[in-house]
Scaffold this motif. Structure first.
Motif, PDB file in Angstrom:
ATOM      1  N   VAL A  36       1.254  -1.333  -0.180  1.00 21.28           N
ATOM      2  CA  VAL A  36       0.262  -0.550  -0.063  1.00 21.28           C
ATOM      3  C   VAL A  36       1.106   1.402  -0.173  1.00 21.28           C
ATOM      4  CG1 VAL A  36      -1.818   1.392   1.118  1.00 21.28           C
ATOM      5  CG2 VAL A  36      -1.803  -1.023   1.040  1.00 21.28           C
ATOM      6  N   ASN A  37       0.171   2.016  -0.571  1.00 23.33           N
ATOM      7  CA  ASN A  37       1.296   3.188  -0.955  1.00 23.33           C
ATOM      8  C   ASN A  37       0.879   4.744  -0.098  1.00 23.33           C
ATOM      9  OD1 ASN A  37       3.284   5.984  -1.958  1.00 23.33           O
ATOM     10  ND2 ASN A  37       1.972   5.450  -3.986  1.00 23.33           N
ATOM     11  N   ALA A  38       1.059   5.412   0.405  1.00 21.70           N
ATOM     12  CA  ALA A  38       0.515   6.635   0.948  1.00 21.70           C
ATOM     13  C   ALA A  38       0.684   7.558   0.068  1.00 21.70           C
ATOM     14  CB  ALA A  38       1.393   7.030   2.257  1.00 21.70           C
ATOM     15  N   ALA A  39       0.126   7.407  -1.121  1.00 23.80           N
ATOM     16  CA  ALA A  39       0.154   8.460  -2.323  1.00 23.80           C
ATOM     17  C   ALA A  39      -1.006  10.230  -1.750  1.00 23.80           C
ATOM     18  CB  ALA A  39      -0.585   8.074  -3.596  1.00 23.80           C
ATOM     19  N   ASN A  40      -0.148  11.107  -2.798  1.00 23.08           N
ATOM     20  CA  ASN A  40      -0.819  12.584  -3.107  1.00 23.08           C
ATOM     21  C   ASN A  40      -1.352  12.309  -3.860  1.00 23.08           C
ATOM     22  OD1 ASN A  40       0.007  12.811  -5.192  1.00 23.08           O
ATOM     23  ND2 ASN A  40       1.938  13.163  -3.937  1.00 23.08           N
ATOM     24  N   ARG A  41      -3.045  13.298  -3.604  1.00 22.03           N
ATOM     25  CA  ARG A  41      -3.809  13.570  -4.758  1.00 22.03           C
ATOM     26  C   ARG A  41      -3.368  13.181  -5.570  1.00 22.03           C
ATOM     27  NH1 ARG A  41      -5.169  17.599  -1.330  1.00 22.03           N
ATOM     28  NH2 ARG A  41      -7.396  16.563  -0.019  1.00 22.03           N
ATOM     29  N   ARG A  42      -2.197  13.773  -6.676  1.00 22.17           N
ATOM     30  CA  ARG A  42      -1.788  13.771  -8.026  1.00 22.17           C
ATOM     31  C   ARG A  42      -2.074  12.344  -8.629  1.00 22.17           C
ATOM     32  NH1 ARG A  42       2.686  16.427  -9.176  1.00 22.17           N
ATOM     33  NH2 ARG A  42       1.558  16.335 -11.358  1.00 22.17           N
ATOM     34  N   GLY A  74       8.295  10.291   1.281  1.00 22.95           N
ATOM     35  CA  GLY A  74       8.662   9.738   2.083  1.00 22.95           C
ATOM     36  C   GLY A  74       7.584   8.272   1.944  1.00 22.95           C
ATOM     37  N   VAL A  75       7.039   7.565   1.755  1.00 23.59           N
ATOM     38  CA  VAL A  75       6.780   6.172   1.287  1.00 23.59           C
ATOM     39  C   VAL A  75       6.080   6.653  -0.125  1.00 23.59           C
ATOM     40  CG1 VAL A  75       5.131   4.663   1.197  1.00 23.59           C
ATOM     41  CG2 VAL A  75       5.774   5.382   3.967  1.00 23.59           C
ATOM     42  N   ASP A  76       5.249   7.377  -0.317  1.00 24.83           N
ATOM     43  CA  ASP A  76       5.502   7.707  -2.121  1.00 24.83           C
ATOM     44  C   ASP A  76       6.659   7.749  -3.322  1.00 24.83           C
ATOM     45  OD1 ASP A  76       3.406   7.886  -3.767  1.00 24.83           O
ATOM     46  OD2 ASP A  76       3.427  10.177  -3.595  1.00 24.83           O
TER      47      ASP A  76
END
Length: 170
Positions: free
Chosen positions: A19-25, A31-33
Motif C-alpha cells: 500500500v502506497n500513502a500517495a498524494n492526490r495527484r 516518504g513512502v510514495d
C-alpha cells in the motif's frame, strides 16, 4: 485475517500488494510514495498516469503495477493531511478498508501497509496506529495477512503494543 507488524522497508516486502500513502495527484512524492516510485521504477508512474489521469480523492484507493518491486501490485491510498486541516478520521479509516476492498478485487491475499498519514501529513502517531489496527481488524476481507510495516524500532514497538493491547473485534 492476521494483522502483523514487521520492521523494515515496505518496498522489499514479499507480499502480493504493498500500500502506497500517495498524494492526490498520484505522480510520486516524498516518504513512502517516493520510496515506492523509486523502487518500482517508471512503470508505477506510467500506470498511475494511465489509470488515474485525474488522481484520487482523499480516502480513496486504487491499484497499479508494482513495477520492479517483489510485490505484484501497489494499492495507492490518499490519506488525509492533518497538517492542512484534514482531520476527519473516517477518511483515514477508509484508506485501510478501501485498500482491503481493492485487494479483494485483484485477488491479493498478503498486503503490506505503511502507517498512512503519520509522516509528512502529520496525523498523530498514536491515533494513526489505532486507526490502522482497529480498521484492519474490523473490515471483512479475503486478505489473509495485513502486515503493518514499521519504519524504525520505535514505530515497531508502538505498533506491536497496540496489536497486543487492542483486542481483535468479533
Amino acid at each position: 485475517m492476521e494483522v502483523t507488524v514487521v520492521e523494515g522497508d515496505i518496498t522489499t516486502q514479499d507480499v502480493d500488494a504493498v500500500v502506497n500513502a500517495a498524494n492526490r495527484r498520484m505522480r510520486g512524492g516524498g516518504g513512502v510514495d517516493g520510496a515506492i516510485h523509486a523502487a518500482g521504477g517508471p512503470e508505477v508512474l506510467e500506470d498511475c498516469r494511465r489509470r488515474f489521469p485525474d488522481g484520487l480523492a482523499t480516502g480513496a484507493a486504487g491499484w497499479t503495477t508494482a513495477g520492479r518491486m517483489p510485490a505484484r501490485w501497489v494499492i495507492h491510498v490518499v490519506g488525509p493531511n492533518w497538517t492542512a486541516g484534514e482531520r476527519d478520521r473516517s477518511l483515514l479509516e477508509s484508506c485501510y478498508s478501501g485498500a482491503l476492498a481493492v485487494a479483494d478485487e485483484i485477488g491479493a491475499r498478503t498486503v503490506a501497509f505503511p502507517l498512512v498519514s503519520a509522516g509528512i501529513y502529520g496525523w498523530p502517531k498514536d491515533d494513526a496506529i489505532a486507526a490502522a489496527v482497529d480498521t484492519l481488524r474490523s473490515t471483512s476481507t479475503s486478505v489473509e495477512e495485513a502486515r503493518l510495516i514499521a519504519f524504525g524500532r520505535q514505530a515497531f514497538d508502538e505498533i506491536a503494543a497496540a496489536l497486543s493491547s487492542r483486542p481483535p473485534s468479533g
